[in-house]
Design a protein around this motif. Structure first.
Motif, PDB file in Angstrom:
ATOM      1  N   GLN A 656      43.324  55.894  52.966  1.00  0.00           N
ATOM      2  CA  GLN A 656      42.791  57.114  52.390  1.00  0.00           C
ATOM      3  C   GLN A 656      43.366  57.308  50.980  1.00  0.00           C
ATOM      4  N   GLY A 657      42.557  57.825  50.052  1.00  0.00           N
ATOM      5  CA  GLY A 657      43.009  58.088  48.709  1.00  0.00           C
ATOM      6  C   GLY A 657      42.937  56.898  47.774  1.00  0.00           C
ATOM      7  N   GLU A 658      42.264  55.834  48.173  1.00  0.00           N
ATOM      8  CA  GLU A 658      42.157  54.642  47.321  1.00  0.00           C
ATOM      9  C   GLU A 658      40.712  54.371  46.978  1.00  0.00           C
ATOM     10  N   CYS A 659      40.481  53.941  45.740  1.00  0.00           N
ATOM     11  CA  CYS A 659      39.151  53.495  45.306  1.00  0.00           C
ATOM     12  C   CYS A 659      39.197  51.987  45.173  1.00  0.00           C
ATOM     13  N   PHE A 660      38.382  51.316  45.953  1.00  0.00           N
ATOM     14  CA  PHE A 660      38.353  49.851  45.953  1.00  0.00           C
ATOM     15  C   PHE A 660      37.098  49.388  45.235  1.00  0.00           C
ATOM     16  N   GLY A 661      37.271  48.563  44.204  1.00  0.00           N
ATOM     17  CA  GLY A 661      36.148  48.070  43.436  1.00  0.00           C
ATOM     18  C   GLY A 661      35.742  46.678  43.859  1.00  0.00           C
ATOM     19  N   MET A 662      34.436  46.482  44.028  1.00  0.00           N
ATOM     20  CA  MET A 662      33.897  45.174  44.396  1.00  0.00           C
ATOM     21  C   MET A 662      33.173  44.605  43.188  1.00  0.00           C
ATOM     22  N   LEU A 663      33.673  43.491  42.688  1.00  0.00           N
ATOM     23  CA  LEU A 663      33.067  42.812  41.557  1.00  0.00           C
ATOM     24  C   LEU A 663      32.447  41.518  42.026  1.00  0.00           C
ATOM     25  N   GLY A 664      31.412  41.095  41.347  1.00  0.00           N
ATOM     26  CA  GLY A 664      30.789  39.834  41.698  1.00  0.00           C
ATOM     27  C   GLY A 664      29.451  39.685  41.028  1.00  0.00           C
ATOM     28  N   ILE A 835      37.059  40.407  43.988  1.00  0.00           N
ATOM     29  CA  ILE A 835      35.973  39.660  43.342  1.00  0.00           C
ATOM     30  C   ILE A 835      35.274  38.826  44.402  1.00  0.00           C
ATOM     31  N   PHE A 836      33.958  39.055  44.519  1.00  0.00           N
ATOM     32  CA  PHE A 836      33.135  38.345  45.496  1.00  0.00           C
ATOM     33  C   PHE A 836      32.339  37.267  44.792  1.00  0.00           C
ATOM     34  N   VAL A 837      32.264  36.105  45.426  1.00  0.00           N
ATOM     35  CA  VAL A 837      31.403  35.029  44.956  1.00  0.00           C
ATOM     36  C   VAL A 837      30.837  34.337  46.182  1.00  0.00           C
ATOM     37  N   ASP A 838      29.503  34.222  46.212  1.00  0.00           N
ATOM     38  CA  ASP A 838      28.815  33.550  47.326  1.00  0.00           C
ATOM     39  C   ASP A 838      29.260  34.082  48.686  1.00  0.00           C
ATOM     40  N   GLY A 839      29.429  35.391  48.781  1.00  0.00           N
ATOM     41  CA  GLY A 839      29.711  36.017  50.063  1.00  0.00           C
ATOM     42  C   GLY A 839      31.153  36.028  50.471  1.00  0.00           C
ATOM     43  N   GLY A 840      32.032  35.418  49.666  1.00  0.00           N
ATOM     44  CA  GLY A 840      33.435  35.354  50.031  1.00  0.00           C
ATOM     45  C   GLY A 840      34.306  36.128  49.065  1.00  0.00           C
ATOM     46  N   LEU A 841      35.397  36.689  49.574  1.00  0.00           N
ATOM     47  CA  LEU A 841      36.376  37.394  48.741  1.00  0.00           C
ATOM     48  C   LEU A 841      37.306  36.361  48.122  1.00  0.00           C
ATOM     49  N   GLN A 842      37.260  36.235  46.792  1.00  0.00           N
ATOM     50  CA  GLN A 842      38.035  35.200  46.098  1.00  0.00           C
ATOM     51  C   GLN A 842      39.424  35.677  45.703  1.00  0.00           C
ATOM     52  N   CYS A 843      39.557  36.934  45.371  1.00  0.00           N
ATOM     53  CA  CYS A 843      40.864  37.468  45.033  1.00  0.00           C
ATOM     54  C   CYS A 843      40.846  38.970  45.211  1.00  0.00           C
ATOM     55  N   ILE A 844      42.070  39.545  45.358  1.00  0.00           N
ATOM     56  CA  ILE A 844      42.178  40.969  45.583  1.00  0.00           C
ATOM     57  C   ILE A 844      43.486  41.458  44.994  1.00  0.00           C
ATOM     58  N   GLY A 845      43.471  42.637  44.395  1.00  0.00           N
ATOM     59  CA  GLY A 845      44.661  43.207  43.802  1.00  0.00           C
ATOM     60  C   GLY A 845      44.286  44.254  42.787  1.00  0.00           C
ATOM     61  N   ASN A 846      45.336  44.925  42.203  1.00  0.00           N
ATOM     62  CA  ASN A 846      45.012  45.903  41.170  1.00  0.00           C
ATOM     63  C   ASN A 846      44.705  45.169  39.869  1.00  0.00           C
ATOM     64  N   VAL A 937      37.363  33.368  37.700  1.00  0.00           N
ATOM     65  CA  VAL A 937      37.362  33.288  39.164  1.00  0.00           C
ATOM     66  C   VAL A 937      35.976  32.908  39.671  1.00  0.00           C
ATOM     67  N   ALA A 938      34.946  33.497  39.077  1.00  0.00           N
ATOM     68  CA  ALA A 938      33.583  33.212  39.532  1.00  0.00           C
ATOM     69  C   ALA A 938      33.220  31.759  39.287  1.00  0.00           C
ATOM     70  N   ARG A 939      33.531  31.244  38.122  1.00  0.00           N
ATOM     71  CA  ARG A 939      33.207  29.851  37.819  1.00  0.00           C
ATOM     72  C   ARG A 939      33.989  28.899  38.703  1.00  0.00           C
ATOM     73  N   GLY A 940      35.268  29.238  38.937  1.00  0.00           N
ATOM     74  CA  GLY A 940      36.079  28.379  39.791  1.00  0.00           C
ATOM     75  C   GLY A 940      35.546  28.325  41.208  1.00  0.00           C
ATOM     76  N   ALA A 941      35.143  29.489  41.717  1.00  0.00           N
ATOM     77  CA  ALA A 941      34.619  29.526  43.086  1.00  0.00           C
ATOM     78  C   ALA A 941      33.301  28.792  43.197  1.00  0.00           C
ATOM     79  N   GLN A 942      32.430  28.969  42.205  1.00  0.00           N
ATOM     80  CA  GLN A 942      31.125  28.297  42.236  1.00  0.00           C
ATOM     81  C   GLN A 942      31.295  26.792  42.102  1.00  0.00           C
ATOM     82  N   ALA A 943      32.269  26.359  41.254  1.00  0.00           N
ATOM     83  CA  ALA A 943      32.524  24.929  41.121  1.00  0.00           C
ATOM     84  C   ALA A 943      33.039  24.348  42.428  1.00  0.00           C
ATOM     85  N   PHE A 944      33.902  25.122  43.129  1.00  0.00           N
ATOM     86  CA  PHE A 944      34.429  24.650  44.404  1.00  0.00           C
ATOM     87  C   PHE A 944      33.322  24.528  45.442  1.00  0.00           C
ATOM     88  N   ASP A 945      32.422  25.535  45.455  1.00  0.00           N
ATOM     89  CA  ASP A 945      31.310  25.489  46.411  1.00  0.00           C
ATOM     90  C   ASP A 945      30.390  24.319  46.133  1.00  0.00           C
TER      91      ASP A 945
END
Length: 948
Positions: A656-664, A835-846, A937-945
């Motif tokens: 409670q009291g947190e705003c979580f941002g989803m990027l992707g 940060i989301f890429v191709d349906g997966g959470l790639q990293c999380i933090g402030n 992060v997005a490019r790295g994840a897409q390259a890995f996929d």
């Protein structure tokens, strides 16, 4: 924002929806007026057509005939009117103070229908079928009784052996001395006996016909009407049968059943002398009731049956008193009548078809309204803000029922006021019951079909095709079957299972009763008429009532199974009988156990979040606002395409009291994740808990404490911003001054309060104003969990900053999940980012952690002429051997410089030295931005996929 404190009760939700619907109805006054005017205009059209028909019927040539008996010059001083001055087209309107006396007649089969012996009619005593070739077949009468010898004596006295000559000066009276008959149909009155005004001959019965057995009679009804009629001898055949059952059998075998052209073996009459003897006269008589006219008139019993009774009575008198004894049956006649204008009730004649269309007009209105809420996702929006299925069904159903009742009352009252017999002659209580049951059935059908359609245009087109198609099919096909008495009644009932045909049948019965009542001067339909075997109203009422209940239950069931946001198991109604499972939120996810390889590939921060979720699930209570445990969504493949993995085993805990941002990037799975959390779609596997409630089983409870700002604005275009907030505030259990205060605060916070904007219809808002209103809706009522899908899309910089301040204040006592493409917005609002890429959470933090973890470089940019590009590259290599070129075009180059290898002062010194050797147009040194982290992060994840 004010707090509703607890979930809104059933009646509070119902009150909110009712107020919204009434406001919506007030906005559509013109539409309602057009709706009400449709039956008014149709009734007026029928009145005008009736006036036109009446004016044509009221012409002199259609009125009772008149003649001028005294003139002065060209002026008529005295005129006399009456039957004696009329022709056949006029006599129906004349007064008849002294009706014509007609000789009594038997109903005699036409020669081609008289009974003969055939393969299908193999009874004894009948002539061979060859007699039909020269029309010489006899007229058969069957006799039975307890005493055969007595019966044969009596029957032998019934048919005369000779013809009494006709006196042309008194043709009608002298014809009564013979036993005459006709094969013509009777009319509903006997002022003009149809036997004497048709091309069919009059038959006289003899025990034996001679060769010269055809005569002609002439009679004069009035000065304008004289007729000549042919008299033809018909031989009477008397057959004795041993029992009444034998007579019944033969009469039934020869009965005229359907097509008059088929083989028919008609018998004129049957007589059962029962226990008659010299002291007792007891006779039952069979007669052919097929010869009723289209109105079902029993005039045949009045005009033709008396002669049958007279024949057997005379025969018995002759048996007792001798052959000279005879009761002379001289004539039958009608009662006197006044002058009667020609009537033709057009409204009753056309009412079944026209009024079917009028009533069916309500169906597309209800259907399109329900489909509109479904297509625009307004219903799921209401549901996500706490509106339960019970209040929605009760208010929506009652809303359409109220509209339908008002519509039908206006229809019936207006039709009655302008004098349409269709309404005034039939019992109003029967009409009320019929219309009330049908409009309920129609509304239930609209709810059922609304679950099938997802597009308003398609639903509208098909609904109106159904409306007009039903009327045309009923008028041209179904009515034909109803009028055909030989058509099986069971199939009529089957066809009436289609509600449109049931409606038409009821209106058809009303029209028939009003039409015949107007013509005969009788009443229309009354409750007692429902027991009439030819009246289909009773079966229609039963069918519609049962269908109403069944369709309503089935519609609710389909809505629960198929409706977005409330999809349940097809056996959800058995839930109360099932054994409640033990709480399973402490058990590890089965899918997670099967995804060890995927878990091993996760980044440490993502793995740490997964482990945090596992630990939370082992605690007695989940004290986090949102906990997602290995949530996964797979869309099945279509049209040969492989299945789409939208969300890959997401684990997330949000306090409670947190705003979580989803990027992707687009298509990363952010919206699919939110759709699962708000109940639009169900997860393929995994679990998620909101305030401790499982999204798979307790979405209705979650909705009471949830707010949603969807990616696309879901608003009623005819409601104002203030009315939207009042509606959703009531759903969150805000009342009275608290509601008013919360609405005003919400409008002020999103800058929609001043300048009359709050009271402007949402359909006139700009895109940015709609987004701000959607954010205000998501936050009103103090929801504990809020989902915002790209809330600042389309906002100008000032409005966006204002909106950010609203979200910052709102996140202090609630959990917010926010998706955005704006890195600036993410940094300003979000306490943590994923940060989301191709349906997966790639990293999380402030934001600082992510920039520090994934952005440990400076970005060095320099622009020179193309001749010195190599010099720039050498400069950078001198500063950091591990520098990485990331951009190069037309003399502008960008390099990533590891922070641990350089000092900023060294960079400035190197640039100043380089400026002495070549011209530097521009240069810069920047720290890593959140956007750089996102791209990396997005490019790295897409390259890995791609590699995997």
């Amino acid at each position: 924002m004010a707090n509703g404190n607890s979930a809104a009760s059933f009646w509070t939700q119902a009150n909110a929806l009712l107020r919204k619907n009434l406001t919506f109805q007030k906005r559509n006054v013109k539409t309602n007026v057009r709706l009400i005017m449709f039956p008014f205009l149709l009734c007026l059209l029928l009145v005008l057509l009736q006036r036109l028909v009446d004016s044509q019927l009221d012409k002199a040539e259609n009125k009772c005939g008149c003649v001028c008996v005294r003139t002065q010059g060209d002026t008529c001083l005295e005129e006399k009117c009456g039957l004696e001055y009329s022709d056949l087209d006029q006599v129906a309107t004349c007064p008849v103070p002294n009706p014509v006396e007609w000789p009594p007649l038997l109903q005699v089969p036409a020669p081609r229908y008289r009974a003969v012996r055939t393969e299908n009619f193999p009874f004894s005593g009948y002539p061979d079928a060859s007699c039909r070739t020269n029309a010489s077949c006899p007229v058969t009468m069957l006799f039975t009784g307890a005493n055969q010898s007595f019966g044969e004596i009596i029957s032998g006295n019934m048919i005369p052996s000779s013809f009494i000559p006709i006196n042309n000066s008194a043709a009608m009276a002298s014809l009564a001395a013979n036993v005459a008959g006709s094969s013509s149909m009777t009319e509903d009155t006997n002022f003009l006996e149809p036997a004497f005004f048709s091309d069919l001959p009059i038959y006289y019965l003899q025990s034996q016909c001679t060769q010269n057995s055809t005569f002609s009679i002439s009679f004069e009804l009035s000065a304008a009407i004289s007729r000549s009629q042919e008299l033809v001898c018909a031989e009477g055949l008397l057959l004795w049968r041993n029992s009444a059952s034998e007579v019944n059998n033969e009469l039934y075998k020869g009965y005229r059943k359907s097509n008059p052209e088929e083989q028919i073996e008609e018998i004129a009459a049957g007589y059962d002398f029962l226990n008659s003897n010299r002291r007792i006269f007891n006779v039952s008589i069979w007669y052919n009731s097929t010869y009723k006219n289209d109105t079902g008139s029993t005039q045949i019993a009045l005009a033709r049956i008396p002669r049958s009774v007279n024949l057997v009575s005379n025969a018995y008198l002759q048996f007792l008193l001798g052959p000279g004894t005879k009761m002379f049956f001289e004539f039958v006649k009608e009662m006197p009548k006044p002058s009667t204008p020609i009537k033709f009730d057009l409204a009753s004649l056309l009412g079944a078809l026209f009024f079917t269309w009028v009533i069916l007009q309500l169906f597309p209105i209800a259907l399109t309204s329900l489909v509109y809420e479904k297509q625009q996702k307004l219903r799921i929006m209401m549901k996500m803000h706490g509106l339960g299925d019970g209040p929605y069904w009760m208010i929506s159903y009652g809303y359409f029922l109220a509209i339908s009742i008002v519509y039908m009352l206006c229809f019936v009252i207006f039709g009655s006021l302008i004098g349409l017999n269709f309404f005034t002659m039939n019992d109003y209580s029967i009409q009320f019951v019929f219309y009330f049951i049908y409009i309920n059935l129609q509304i239930a059908l609209a709810f059922l079909l609304a679950s099938v359609f997802s597009n308003v245009k398609t639903a509208t087109v098909l609904a109106y095709i159904g409306v007009f198609g039903t009327g045309l099919l009923a008028g041209s096909l179904f009515q034909f079957f109803v009028q055909d008495t030989s058509f099986p009644r069971g199939w009529i009932v089957v066809m009436e299972l289609y509600p449109g045909f049931a409606l038409y049948r009821g209106l058809y019965e009303f029209s028939q009763y009003s039409f015949s009542g107007d013509a005969l001067g009788t009443n229309g339909m009354r409750w007692g008429d429902l027991s009439d075997s030819t009246n289909g109203m009773k079966e229609v009422l039963i069918i519609m009532f049962v269908e109403w209940l069944l369709v309503l239950v089935f519609a609710y069931y389909i809505d629960q199974v198929l409706s977005s946001g409330s999809r349940k198991s097809p056996l959800f109604f058995l839930k109360g009988f099932q054994k409640k499972p033990h709480s399973s939120f402490r058990k590890p996810s089965i899918q997670r156990q099967k995804s060890k390889v995927f878990v091993e590939m996760e980044k440490p921060d993502v793995t740490q979040e997964r482990e945090k979720v596992e630990q939370l699930l082992l605690e007695p209570t989940i004290n986090q606002a949102i906990v997602c445990d290995d949530l996964r969504k797979v869309y099945p493949g279509r049209d040969g395409n492989p299945e789409k993995l939208a969300v890959r085993g997401l684990s997330l805990a949000l306090p409670q009291g947190e705003c979580f941002g989803m990027l992707g990037p687009n298509g990363a799975g952010k919206t699919s994740f939110i759709n699962m959390m708000i109940g639009l779609t169900k997860p393929t596997s995994g679990r998620a808990f909101v305030q401790g409630l499982d999204i798979r089983t307790h979405m209705d409870g979650i909705y009471t404490s949830m707010g949603v700002c969807p990616q696309h604005d879901l608003l009623w275009e005819s409601l104002t911003g203030r009315e939207h907030l009042f509606f959703y505030g009531r759903l969150k259990n805000l009342k009275g001054s608290a509601l008013t205060e919360a609405v005003e605060e919400s409008l002020k916070s999103v800058n929609l309060f001043y300048g009359g904007v709050a009271d402007k219809q949402a359909g006139k808002y700009s895109g940015g104003m709609k987004r701000r209103l959607s954010v205000a809706i998501s936050l009103i009522g103090d929801p504990k969990v809020v989902y915002m899908d790209e809330p600042s899309t389309g906002l100008d910089p000032a409005s966006r900053n204002n909106l950010w301040n609203v979200v910052k204040r709102a996140k202090q006592d609630r959990a917010i999940i926010l998706t955005t493409h704006s890195m600036e917005e993410a940094e300003v609002l979000c306490d943590r980012l994923g940060i989301f890429v191709d349906g997966g959470l790639q990293c999380i933090g402030n934001p600082k952690e992510l920039k520090g973890r994934y952005g440990g470089t400076y970005v060095f940019t320099m622009t020179t002429s193309m001749d010195h590009e190599k010099d720039v590259e050498n400069l950078v290599r001198g500063l950091s051997p591990n520098a990485n070129k990331i951009y190069h075009i037309s003399g502008t180059q960008k390099f990533e410089l590891p922070k641990d290898e350089i000092k900023i002062a060294n960079v400035f010194q190197a640039v100043e030295t380089a400026k002495r050797s070549f011209t530097v147009s521009a240069w810069g040194l920047a720290d890593t931005t959140l956007e750089d982290v996102f791209v990396k992060v997005a490019r790295g994840a897409q390259a890995f996929d791609t590699l995997s």
